[in-house]
Design a protein around this motif. Sequence first.
Motif, short mmCIF file in Angstrom:
data_model
loop_
_atom_site.label_atom_id
_atom_site.label_comp_id
_atom_site.label_asym_id
_atom_site.label_seq_id
_atom_site.Cartn_x
_atom_site.Cartn_y
_atom_site.Cartn_z
N ASP A 44 40.27 46.25 47.30
CA ASP A 44 39.30 45.50 46.44
C ASP A 44 40.49 45.24 45.01
OD1 ASP A 44 36.90 46.84 47.58
OD2 ASP A 44 37.09 48.00 46.78
N ASP A 45 41.33 45.21 45.22
CA ASP A 45 42.21 44.92 43.90
C ASP A 45 43.06 44.00 44.39
OD1 ASP A 45 41.11 46.61 42.33
OD2 ASP A 45 41.98 48.42 42.45
N ALA A 64 40.46 42.55 52.16
CA ALA A 64 41.03 42.49 50.95
C ALA A 64 39.80 41.39 50.31
CB ALA A 64 41.87 41.92 50.91
N TYR A 65 39.95 40.97 49.20
CA TYR A 65 39.27 39.76 48.65
C TYR A 65 40.69 39.03 49.43
CZ TYR A 65 35.87 41.79 45.50
OH TYR A 65 34.89 42.22 45.18
N GLY A 66 40.07 37.47 49.45
CA GLY A 66 40.05 36.32 50.09
C GLY A 66 39.48 34.79 49.40
N VAL A 67 40.79 34.27 49.88
CA VAL A 67 40.46 32.42 49.62
C VAL A 67 41.22 32.05 50.62
CG1 VAL A 67 39.75 30.25 48.39
CG2 VAL A 67 39.97 32.70 46.81
N LEU A 88 44.96 42.12 39.64
CA LEU A 88 45.56 41.64 41.69
C LEU A 88 46.58 41.16 41.60
CD1 LEU A 88 42.28 39.17 41.10
CD2 LEU A 88 42.31 41.31 41.51
N ALA B 414 30.31 38.47 43.38
CA ALA B 414 31.18 39.58 42.66
C ALA B 414 33.05 38.55 43.29
CB ALA B 414 31.04 40.36 44.32
N LEU B 415 32.81 39.49 41.62
CA LEU B 415 34.49 38.43 41.84
C LEU B 415 35.47 40.24 42.47
CD1 LEU B 415 33.68 38.59 37.57
CD2 LEU B 415 33.30 36.83 39.50
N PRO B 416 37.04 38.79 42.48
CA PRO B 416 37.33 40.34 42.78
C PRO B 416 38.03 41.21 42.48
CG PRO B 416 38.39 37.79 42.28
CD PRO B 416 36.85 37.81 42.31
N GLY B 417 38.58 42.21 42.80
CA GLY B 417 38.64 43.62 41.73
C GLY B 417 37.13 44.23 41.78
N THR B 418 36.19 43.39 42.13
CA THR B 418 34.15 44.59 42.51
C THR B 418 34.97 45.46 43.28
OG1 THR B 418 33.40 42.43 41.37
CG2 THR B 418 31.85 44.39 42.83
N PRO B 419 34.49 46.94 42.87
CA PRO B 419 34.76 47.65 43.97
C PRO B 419 33.48 47.07 44.95
CG PRO B 419 34.36 48.79 41.86
CD PRO B 419 33.57 47.30 42.27
N ARG B 420 34.42 48.17 46.43
CA ARG B 420 33.20 47.57 48.30
C ARG B 420 32.41 46.10 47.91
NH1 ARG B 420 33.51 52.77 46.38
NH2 ARG B 420 31.56 51.58 44.49
N ALA B 421 32.91 44.98 47.29
CA ALA B 421 32.96 43.59 47.62
C ALA B 421 33.40 42.87 47.90
CB ALA B 421 32.18 42.98 46.44
N ALA B 422 34.89 43.03 48.94
CA ALA B 422 35.73 42.44 49.04
C ALA B 422 35.31 41.60 49.97
CB ALA B 422 36.55 43.35 49.51
N HIS B 423 35.36 40.03 50.02
CA HIS B 423 35.36 39.29 51.11
C HIS B 423 36.05 37.81 51.10
CE1 HIS B 423 33.66 37.55 46.80
NE2 HIS B 423 33.59 36.87 47.68
N ILE B 424 35.61 36.98 52.41
CA ILE B 424 35.93 35.98 52.02
C ILE B 424 36.09 34.66 51.38
CG2 ILE B 424 36.70 35.83 54.75
CD1 ILE B 424 39.02 34.16 54.20
N ALA B 425 35.83 34.03 50.81
CA ALA B 425 35.51 32.51 50.46
C ALA B 425 36.52 31.34 51.11
CB ALA B 425 35.60 32.33 48.81
#
Lengths: 290, 669
Positions: A44-45, A64-67, A88, B414-425
Motif C-alpha cells: 500500500d505504500d 502495489a499501487y501502480g500507474v 510513498l 482510493a489514493l495510493p497509500g490507502t490500506p488494502r486498495a492497491a490497484h493499477i491505474a
Amino acid sequence: MATLELPIETYDGPVDPDWCPACGDFGVLKALKQAAGSLGIRPDDMLVVSGIGCSSNLPGFIHAYGVHGLHGRAVPLATGAHLANTDLTVVITGGDGDGYGIGLGHMLHAMRRNLNLTYVVMNNQVYGLTTGQASPTTGLEVVTKSTPRGNPELPLNPLAMALAAGCGYVARGFSGDVAQMAGLIAGGMRHRGFALVDVFSPCVTYNHLNTYPYFRERVYKLEEAGHDPADLAAAMRAAGESERLPTGLFYQVERPSYADREPALADGPPVKRPIKGNGDAFRSLIAAMC
Amino acid sequence: MGALSIGIGGAAGDGLARCGDILARTGTRLGLHAYAYNSYQSVIRGGHIWLTLRMGEDKVRSHGDHLNLLIALNQDTLERHAPQVEAGGWIVYAADRLTCPERLPGKDVNLLGMPVKELLKPLGKVPPVMQNSVLVGAAAHLLGLDPAVLEGVTGDIYAGKPVEVIAHNVDATRAGHAHARQHTAALNTGWAFSRTARPFLTGNQAMALGALAAGCKFYAAYPMTPVSNILHYLAAHGPDFGMVVKQCEDEIAVIHTAIGAGYAGVRAMCATSGGGFALMSEAVGFAGMIEAPVVIVEGQRAGPSTGVPTKTEQGDLNQVFGASQGDYPRAILAPVDTADAFGSVAEAFNLAERFQMPVIVMSDLALAEHYETVEHTDLDWDMPIDRGERVDDVAEADGYLRYRLTPSGVSPRALPGTPRAAHIAASDEHDEAGILLSDVFASPPMRRKMHEKRMRKLEAVAAQLPPPERYGASRPEVLLIGWGSTGGVIREAVDLLSERGVVAGQMQVKYLLPFPTGAMLEAIDTARRTVVVENNLTGQFARYLRAETGHRAHGLVLRYDGEPFTPGYIAERAQAVLTGRSQPLALSEGEARECAYHYIRSRLGDMAWPATLRRVGEHVYGEPAWEARLEGRDDGHDMGLLVIGADTGAVLALHHPIPRTQEAAHGHA
C-alpha cells in the motif's frame, strides 16, 4: 540476499505476466519483489510507475499501487506523485525505448534534480512490444526490422550518461543474477535521491544477439573487482567498458534530494495536509492588490 | 462624468508600467473602478508600448474606444496618439524633451508641457526615468486624485527600493502635481471618491488566487506567455499555502507531473498557451482514461505556430476540443471576466475531483494580463470544496475495484497509500480492477462498458452546470453571442448599441463542454438576429455552435490582428450585419499608419515618421493605396513617400525625395 522483512508472495500481482517465456523481465519482477520485501515496504505504500512497452507492463504484475502511463512519460508522472506524497516509495519500471528513447529528456532532468525515485530500466536493446525495431541501445550495424541494412547509429551508453547528468546512484544488473539485482534495487530505494538501475534483460524473441549466453560470457561483478563506488572517474571508466561488462554499483554519492530542498514539503507530504491553507496569508495577498 | 481613458505610451524600459500602476492604484484606492490593458512587444528595450487605463465610478469592463488623457514618455507616442485625444482632453509630456507638433492634436485638446528638468533640479542628480513621476503627478492633478493618496501609493509601488529612490519619486510626483495645479484647473470628473479600495488584479492573478483558495497543492509550468505570471505568482506565494510549485523541462513533463500529483491525491494544476497545450494533448486523454483529476489553464495567444507571442486571440478552440485521441470525459470552462477567472478555477477543481477527469480552463492574453477591479466578495476564500467520492480504507474481506461500473459512472477513488486498495491505474483500457484489457485478456464488452462508464459522467456534469448568462433586452433585435474573456466588452457593446437605439442582448458562454445546447436554442429563439463575436479568423465558436444547435449565426464579428475587442468595434460591425453591409477588409487609415511605422522602424530606424497619409484610387498603383509622407524626426525634412496597398497591405513603393543638394541646384538655375 538479506532476509526478507515481508515474504515475496506479499507482492504477487492479480495476474501472471504475459511476457514471453524466459523473458529477462521475469528476473526483474522477482528482484523488485525481493528488494521491496527486504526493506519491508508494504504494497500500500509502494507505487510502481511505468510507461509503455513489454517491460512497462510490470506494474500490472505486482501487488502495489501502480500507474501504467503514456510512452516515455513515467518519470514526470512519478515526479508528481512523489512530490504530492513523499511517504510513498516510488519505483519506475520500463524499457530502453521508453526510458532512453522517447523519455530520455525527462530522465536527465530527474537525475539532476535528484528526485527520490528509483528507475529500473529493463534494457533489452530492442523494441519488443512493437516486434523488433532498433532501440537507442541497439549496437552499431546490428540488423533489426527497422535497420535491415545494419544500424547506422552508435548506441547510447546509459551509465556514462547518468554519471555525466549528476545521478547519485548508478548501477547495472543482469536478469541472470536476481540476487545481485535485488540488492541493487533495494540500494536504490534506500538511496536519498534518484537511482538508476540499468538491467541487461534479454529479449528472447526479437534480440538473438544480446542473449543470456552473450551476457554470461561477458559480465563480471564490480564489487569483486575492488571497485570503489565513491570514485566517479573509476565509475566512468567502468561504464566505458565494452569487451567485459561490469555489473553492480558503479557510483553512489549522498546529497540532499529535491524534496529535502522543497520549502512546501517542510511540514510533511502535501496530500496529508489540510485542504485549506492559511486564510490570513490569503487575505494579505488580497490587501496587497488594493 | 462616466469613465475616463488615460493612455500612456513609451518604449520598453521607459518605466511605463509603473506609471500606470501608480495612477491606477491611486484611483482604485480612492474608490474608483479601473481597467488597464497593455499592448506590448516581446522585447526588453525599445519598441512601442501603449497602456490604456480606464477609470470611473461604475464598473469598467473594457479599455474602451476613447482617449481623454495622454501621457507621452517619448516622441513616438506624441506622434501616434496625440491625434486620438478627444475634445476636452489633455496631453501631458516633458516639454523640455519632446515637442508636440501643432497640427497633431484635435480641436479643444489641451497641452500640458511640463518643465521636467527644472522641476527635478531640487532633487539633485536623478535618472531621466524620474520624469515619469513628474508626469504622473500632473496627470493625477488633472484627474482630481488626492495627492496624499498618490504619494502613499508611490511609496508602496517603490517599496523595497533604496530609501532615496522612494523619496525622490514621491518628491517628483509632488512637484508634478503642484506645477500642474498652478497652471490649470482639474477636469470636472464629478467623481465622489468613496475611498473604498477594491482589489485590482489580472486574470492570471485571479486564477492563481483561485487555485490557492481551492486548496491546490501542486502547480507545474513551463514558461510561456501569457501565463508565466501564474508561475511567478505561485512560486512566490504558493509555499506559504503548502503548495509545491515545479517548473519542468517541457509541457509534456508539466502535465504529467500535475496528473501524477492529482492521482496521488492533491489538487493539481498547470498552465500553458496554445503551443504548450499541443505538447500536453496526449496526456489530457490519459488523465481521462485513468480518471485522474487535473486542472489545465490554456491561455491563448495569437497563433498559429509561435504566432504573435504577446498578442491576444481566441484561436485555440478547435485545438482544445480536438486534444487527444479517442473520446474521454472532460469539461472545458472559459471564464467570462477577471472575477470569473477566480471562481472558474475553484469550480474546475470541484468538477475535476468530483468527476475524476481533466478540466480545461480557457483564458487568453487579454484576460490573463489586463488589470481590473473586482469586488472583495468575488475573491472568496471560503468557497465550497467538493473532493468527490473517496475510499479511505477497505475491509480485509472486501475487494476494492478502482473502476467499479456504477450508474453514475463515478467510481470511488482510493489514493495510493490507502490500506488494502492497491490497484493499477492504466493507460490501456482496463476492467473494474484496473487489469489491462491486453491481447491476452481481451474483452470487447468490457471495453464497451468501461468506455460508456467514463463518458456517462458527463451527463451529471451537464445537469449541474448553470445556463449561460444573459444580458440586455429579453427579445433583442440582435443577440451578441460570445464566449470566454469577452464577457465585459460585449456587455459594453450591448449598452452602446442600446444608446444608438438598437435593441441588443448578450449571451456569454462559459461552459463550452458539456455544451448548453438547450439554453442556447432558447436564447436564439428570442432574437431576430444572432451575431457571434470572437477573437479569431474563422469563427471557430460559430462553427461549434452550429454543430451543437444546428443554428447558423446571421453574422460574425471577428478580430484577429492581435488586439482585444473594444465596444465600439463590436457595435459598429454588429450594426453592419443588421443593415446588410459587408465589412471591408481594406486597411483603415490608422492601420496604414501602423504599417508605415513598422516599415520605418524595421528598415529606416527611428529617423523618420509618417507625418501624413493620403488615400489614392487604384488607377495609380493597381489597387487602392495609402501614401504616407515620411518626414525626418530631427527637422521635418522630406524623406519620401511610402505607398502601401490598401487591399493587400503590401509595400508598393518607396519614392525617395529629390536630394536636397540637387533641389538647391535646381533652385539656383
